[in-house]
Design a protein around this motif. Structure first.
Motif, PDB file in Angstrom:
ATOM      1  N   ALA A 108      12.532 -10.523  16.614  1.00 50.10           N
ATOM      2  CA  ALA A 108      12.876 -11.161  15.341  1.00 50.10           C
ATOM      3  C   ALA A 108      14.389 -11.201  15.140  1.00 50.10           C
ATOM      4  O   ALA A 108      14.960 -12.237  14.758  1.00 50.10           O
ATOM      5  CB  ALA A 108      12.204 -10.410  14.194  1.00 50.10           C
ATOM      6  N   GLY A 109      15.058 -10.092  15.400  1.00 50.31           N
ATOM      7  CA  GLY A 109      16.510 -10.049  15.221  1.00 50.31           C
ATOM      8  C   GLY A 109      17.243 -10.937  16.202  1.00 50.31           C
ATOM      9  O   GLY A 109      18.223 -11.601  15.842  1.00 50.31           O
ATOM     10  N   PHE A 110      16.781 -10.962  17.445  1.00 51.00           N
ATOM     11  CA  PHE A 110      17.447 -11.756  18.482  1.00 51.00           C
ATOM     12  C   PHE A 110      17.279 -13.249  18.220  1.00 51.00           C
ATOM     13  O   PHE A 110      18.244 -14.027  18.373  1.00 51.00           O
ATOM     14  CB  PHE A 110      16.859 -11.387  19.841  1.00 51.00           C
ATOM     15  CG  PHE A 110      17.574 -12.003  21.019  1.00 51.00           C
ATOM     16  CD1 PHE A 110      18.841 -11.588  21.378  1.00 51.00           C
ATOM     17  CD2 PHE A 110      16.963 -12.994  21.782  1.00 51.00           C
ATOM     18  CE1 PHE A 110      19.498 -12.139  22.468  1.00 51.00           C
ATOM     19  CE2 PHE A 110      17.612 -13.552  22.882  1.00 51.00           C
ATOM     20  CZ  PHE A 110      18.879 -13.121  23.222  1.00 51.00           C
ATOM     21  N   GLU A 111      16.092 -13.658  17.829  1.00 44.76           N
ATOM     22  CA  GLU A 111      15.873 -15.077  17.536  1.00 44.76           C
ATOM     23  C   GLU A 111      16.748 -15.535  16.371  1.00 44.76           C
ATOM     24  O   GLU A 111      17.333 -16.629  16.411  1.00 44.76           O
ATOM     25  CB  GLU A 111      14.399 -15.321  17.220  1.00 44.76           C
ATOM     26  CG  GLU A 111      13.486 -15.232  18.430  1.00 44.76           C
ATOM     27  CD  GLU A 111      12.032 -15.517  18.094  1.00 44.76           C
ATOM     28  OE1 GLU A 111      11.310 -16.029  18.967  1.00 44.76           O
ATOM     29  OE2 GLU A 111      11.618 -15.213  16.945  1.00 44.76           O
ATOM     30  N   GLU A 112      16.856 -14.705  15.341  1.00 45.22           N
ATOM     31  CA  GLU A 112      17.681 -15.064  14.189  1.00 45.22           C
ATOM     32  C   GLU A 112      19.156 -15.133  14.561  1.00 45.22           C
ATOM     33  O   GLU A 112      19.888 -16.025  14.111  1.00 45.22           O
ATOM     34  CB  GLU A 112      17.472 -14.050  13.065  1.00 45.22           C
ATOM     35  CG  GLU A 112      18.269 -14.365  11.810  1.00 45.22           C
ATOM     36  CD  GLU A 112      18.004 -13.392  10.677  1.00 45.22           C
ATOM     37  OE1 GLU A 112      18.671 -13.513   9.628  1.00 45.22           O
ATOM     38  OE2 GLU A 112      17.147 -12.506  10.844  1.00 45.22           O
ATOM     39  N   LEU A 113      19.596 -14.202  15.411  1.00 50.76           N
ATOM     40  CA  LEU A 113      21.007 -14.139  15.781  1.00 50.76           C
ATOM     41  C   LEU A 113      21.415 -15.265  16.715  1.00 50.76           C
ATOM     42  O   LEU A 113      22.514 -15.821  16.588  1.00 50.76           O
ATOM     43  CB  LEU A 113      21.285 -12.793  16.454  1.00 50.76           C
ATOM     44  CG  LEU A 113      22.718 -12.540  16.927  1.00 50.76           C
ATOM     45  CD1 LEU A 113      23.662 -12.427  15.736  1.00 50.76           C
ATOM     46  CD2 LEU A 113      22.782 -11.270  17.782  1.00 50.76           C
ATOM     47  N   THR A 114      20.553 -15.646  17.650  1.00 49.25           N
ATOM     48  CA  THR A 114      20.952 -16.549  18.745  1.00 49.25           C
ATOM     49  C   THR A 114      20.300 -17.923  18.716  1.00 49.25           C
ATOM     50  O   THR A 114      20.763 -18.838  19.396  1.00 49.25           O
ATOM     51  CB  THR A 114      20.616 -15.906  20.098  1.00 49.25           C
ATOM     52  OG1 THR A 114      19.187 -15.812  20.232  1.00 49.25           O
ATOM     53  CG2 THR A 114      21.243 -14.521  20.224  1.00 49.25           C
ATOM     54  N   GLY A 115      19.196 -18.059  17.990  1.00 44.64           N
ATOM     55  CA  GLY A 115      18.471 -19.325  18.002  1.00 44.64           C
ATOM     56  C   GLY A 115      17.502 -19.457  19.158  1.00 44.64           C
ATOM     57  O   GLY A 115      16.840 -20.490  19.321  1.00 44.64           O
ATOM     58  N   ALA A 116      17.394 -18.423  19.988  1.00 45.35           N
ATOM     59  CA  ALA A 116      16.453 -18.465  21.107  1.00 45.35           C
ATOM     60  C   ALA A 116      15.022 -18.395  20.606  1.00 45.35           C
ATOM     61  O   ALA A 116      14.754 -17.955  19.481  1.00 45.35           O
ATOM     62  CB  ALA A 116      16.722 -17.301  22.062  1.00 45.35           C
ATOM     63  N   ASP A 117      14.098 -18.824  21.458  1.00 47.34           N
ATOM     64  CA  ASP A 117      12.671 -18.690  21.183  1.00 47.34           C
ATOM     65  C   ASP A 117      12.103 -17.709  22.203  1.00 47.34           C
ATOM     66  O   ASP A 117      12.195 -17.942  23.413  1.00 47.34           O
ATOM     67  CB  ASP A 117      11.970 -20.038  21.305  1.00 47.34           C
ATOM     68  CG  ASP A 117      10.480 -19.936  21.062  1.00 47.34           C
ATOM     69  OD1 ASP A 117      10.091 -19.397  20.017  1.00 47.34           O
ATOM     70  OD2 ASP A 117       9.694 -20.386  21.931  1.00 47.34           O
ATOM     71  N   VAL A 118      11.541 -16.590  21.724  1.00 49.01           N
ATOM     72  CA  VAL A 118      11.043 -15.540  22.614  1.00 49.01           C
ATOM     73  C   VAL A 118       9.548 -15.363  22.388  1.00 49.01           C
ATOM     74  O   VAL A 118       9.102 -15.094  21.269  1.00 49.01           O
ATOM     75  CB  VAL A 118      11.764 -14.197  22.369  1.00 49.01           C
ATOM     76  CG1 VAL A 118      11.239 -13.141  23.332  1.00 49.01           C
ATOM     77  CG2 VAL A 118      13.275 -14.366  22.513  1.00 49.01           C
ATOM     78  N   GLU A 119       8.778 -15.502  23.450  1.00 49.78           N
ATOM     79  CA  GLU A 119       7.331 -15.344  23.370  1.00 49.78           C
ATOM     80  C   GLU A 119       6.919 -14.084  24.133  1.00 49.78           C
ATOM     81  O   GLU A 119       7.313 -13.877  25.281  1.00 49.78           O
ATOM     82  CB  GLU A 119       6.624 -16.550  23.981  1.00 49.78           C
ATOM     83  CG  GLU A 119       5.095 -16.452  23.930  1.00 49.78           C
ATOM     84  CD  GLU A 119       4.391 -17.612  24.609  1.00 49.78           C
ATOM     85  OE1 GLU A 119       3.164 -17.727  24.458  1.00 49.78           O
ATOM     86  OE2 GLU A 119       5.079 -18.395  25.297  1.00 49.78           O
ATOM     87  N   VAL A 120       6.131 -13.242  23.488  1.00 47.64           N
ATOM     88  CA  VAL A 120       5.573 -12.060  24.127  1.00 47.64           C
ATOM     89  C   VAL A 120       4.146 -12.386  24.554  1.00 47.64           C
ATOM     90  O   VAL A 120       3.303 -12.726  23.730  1.00 47.64           O
ATOM     91  CB  VAL A 120       5.594 -10.845  23.183  1.00 47.64           C
ATOM     92  CG1 VAL A 120       4.963  -9.622  23.861  1.00 47.64           C
ATOM     93  CG2 VAL A 120       7.018 -10.531  22.738  1.00 47.64           C
ATOM     94  N   VAL A 121       3.893 -12.293  25.851  1.00 46.98           N
ATOM     95  CA  VAL A 121       2.585 -12.632  26.414  1.00 46.98           C
ATOM     96  C   VAL A 121       1.892 -11.353  26.867  1.00 46.98           C
ATOM     97  O   VAL A 121       2.454 -10.578  27.641  1.00 46.98           O
ATOM     98  CB  VAL A 121       2.729 -13.603  27.604  1.00 46.98           C
ATOM     99  CG1 VAL A 121       1.366 -13.897  28.230  1.00 46.98           C
ATOM    100  CG2 VAL A 121       3.404 -14.897  27.150  1.00 46.98           C
ATOM    101  N   THR A 122       0.670 -11.136  26.388  1.00 46.49           N
ATOM    102  CA  THR A 122      -0.090  -9.954  26.782  1.00 46.49           C
ATOM    103  C   THR A 122      -0.805 -10.218  28.098  1.00 46.49           C
ATOM    104  O   THR A 122      -1.605 -11.154  28.212  1.00 46.49           O
ATOM    105  CB  THR A 122      -1.114  -9.580  25.703  1.00 46.49           C
ATOM    106  OG1 THR A 122      -0.443  -9.350  24.462  1.00 46.49           O
ATOM    107  CG2 THR A 122      -1.887  -8.334  26.102  1.00 46.49           C
ATOM    108  N   ILE A 123      -0.515  -9.386  29.081  1.00 44.46           N
ATOM    109  CA  ILE A 123      -1.172  -9.466  30.385  1.00 44.46           C
ATOM    110  C   ILE A 123      -2.334  -8.481  30.380  1.00 44.46           C
ATOM    111  O   ILE A 123      -2.160  -7.313  30.023  1.00 44.46           O
ATOM    112  CB  ILE A 123      -0.186  -9.124  31.521  1.00 44.46           C
ATOM    113  CG1 ILE A 123       1.046 -10.038  31.460  1.00 44.46           C
ATOM    114  CG2 ILE A 123      -0.876  -9.225  32.879  1.00 44.46           C
ATOM    115  CD1 ILE A 123       0.742 -11.520  31.603  1.00 44.46           C
TER     116      ILE A 123
END
Length: 441
Positions: free
Chosen positions: A69-84
């Protein structure tokens, strides 16, 4: 601790990985091989339009929440966490061997498991990362390194094998001093049994992954003396006196009646409830056990009832065993922008995002400049404090890991003798070592 997968499956995965990657990958291509050291972007560099994927297991898929959440707000990146799906390690290796890679993944940062991922080909080196010097001296170089190259970033306290105990049960039995070596540990257990309390709780039902801790804590002194180096070279075997003796001792303690009567059928969930309610006094376990206790009681109750101490043959030496929830690796994807973004996310995670992370996870800090949040249970603080004098486990120091826990589970069920446990484990070790091309096998 997540359940480890069968040795035969690892042999197949290692062999498949070696064949597929040899045919499809060039270790010197992209950011691999002899390329110059990677640069480390500023934590707040603009990443609009960049998408990153993090692979996680079922027990670690919410760990990144505050950081993402913090990284997306700071950088504009989109980060997806995928459960294996579980078994996580085997599933990841199979996917990577087929060419399917994430940008980042939770991974057990031990030499054997970095080898299983073919780290030099598949992973970005993390040497020179800006967060390395922020680690406390106890953990800076404790794990995550293979062949003198750092491939994993530690984010939380590595698990430690030791004894969780019920303080009230000890007090009621008149035990006022904690054990200081293996013999005094057993003296406490026998005192408890005499007072009508079950000294030890373990489980053999389902997948008995905790059985191996009983053997490994007995090997702490030998591990400090180079046991696993000797096993790795073939100089010493599971069937020799040191490891065989630890297996024999575990079997003897079971035969003595120091464990719960339902040892063959009990489960992990039963163990936590028994230690918390005092129907059993002690469990030799790792950090994930305390996580189970936290699902049953609040911090105040845990501080009142539950303590921790490391144990070894001649003292209070812990045996550390990092698991996949403790660290992340960054993959080589042949996409320079995404690889740099993955490094940037690690820099943020262990930089400006770290204080929020340890607060959200209620976990001890690994950094000198970030305080451990208030409210972390004392037992976890004691686990973290034991790392400075701890020694590596089989998982941390052996080049490959046989199915010791499954073989011990078979012993509990009566289908293997202690001698057969050692022999089967040695046969599996040799098979795995040969599969990765280890000398001497």
């Amino acid at each position: 601790m997540k359940k480890r997968f069968r040795a035969a499956a690892l042999v197949a995965a290692v062999a498949t990985s070696a064949i597929v990657l040899a045919g499809c990958s060039d270790p010197g291509a992209g950011s691999g091989g002899d390329a110059a050291p990677a640069d480390w972007p500023a934590q707040d560099a603009d990443l609009n339009g960049v998408s990153l994927t993090i692979w996680a297991a079922q027990n670690s898929n919410t760990v990144p929440d505050s950081v993402v959440a913090g990284f997306e707000e700071l950088t504009g990146a989109d980060v997806e966490v995928v459960t294996i799906p579980d078994p996580y390690e085997q599933s990841v290796q199979t996917k990577v061997a087929s060419g399917d890679k994430p940008d980042l993944a939770f991974w057990q940062p031990t030499a054997s498991m970095l080898t299983a991922l073919n780290a030099s080909t598949n992973l970005q080196p993390l040497d020179g990362a800006p967060f390395i010097d922020s680690y406390t001296s106890d953990v800076r170089d404790i794990t995550g390194i293979l062949d003198d190259t750092r491939y994993a970033a530690l984010i939380s306290t590595p698990a430690v094998q030791g004894v969780y105990y019920n303080k009230q049960v000890f007090a009621d039995a008149g035990i006022t001093e904690l054990p200081t070596d293996w013999e005094s540990f057993l003296e406490v257990a026998r005192t408890l049994k005499t007072s009508g309390v079950t000294p030890f709780f373990d489980f053999g039902g389902g997948t008995p992954w905790a059985t191996q801790w009983w053997v490994q804590v007995q090997l702490a002194d030998a591990a400090k003396d180079g046991l696993w180096d000797r096993v790795n070279s073939g100089e010493e075997k599971f069937t020799d006196a040191t490891i065989q003796g630890a297996i024999d001792e575990y079997a003897a303690l079971i035969d003595e009646g120091l464990f719960n009567a339902d040892l063959k059928t009990a489960t992990f969930e039963d163990q936590g409830a028994a230690i918390l309610d005092g129907s059993a006094a002690m469990a030799v376990q790792v950090n994930s056990f305390f996580g189970q206790l936290q699902s049953l009681a609040d911090t105040d109750e845990l501080d009142e009832k539950i303590g921790f101490f490391p144990i070894s043959p001649t003292g209070n030496v812990g045996t550390f065993i990092p698991d996949q929830s403790n660290a992340l690796v960054a993959f080589k994807t042949d996409d320079a922008k995404r690889e740099a973004a993955a490094r940037q996310l690690l820099t943020y995670w262990l930089g400006d995002g770290y204080s929020d992370f340890v607060e959200a996870q209620a976990t001890p800090s690994l950094q000198d400049g970030v305080d451990t949040p208030a409210g972390v249970p004392q037992a976890l603080l004691d686990v973290s404090a034991s790392l400075g004098t701890s020694v590596g486990s089989m998982q941390a120091l052996a080049i490959v890991n046989p199915d010791l826990y499954l073989n011990l589970g078979d012993m509990i069920q009566g289908t293997k003798t202690p001698v057969e446990v050692a022999q089967t484990s040695q046969d599996q070790f040799a098979q795995l070592a040969k599969a990765i091309g280890a000398a001497g096998f």
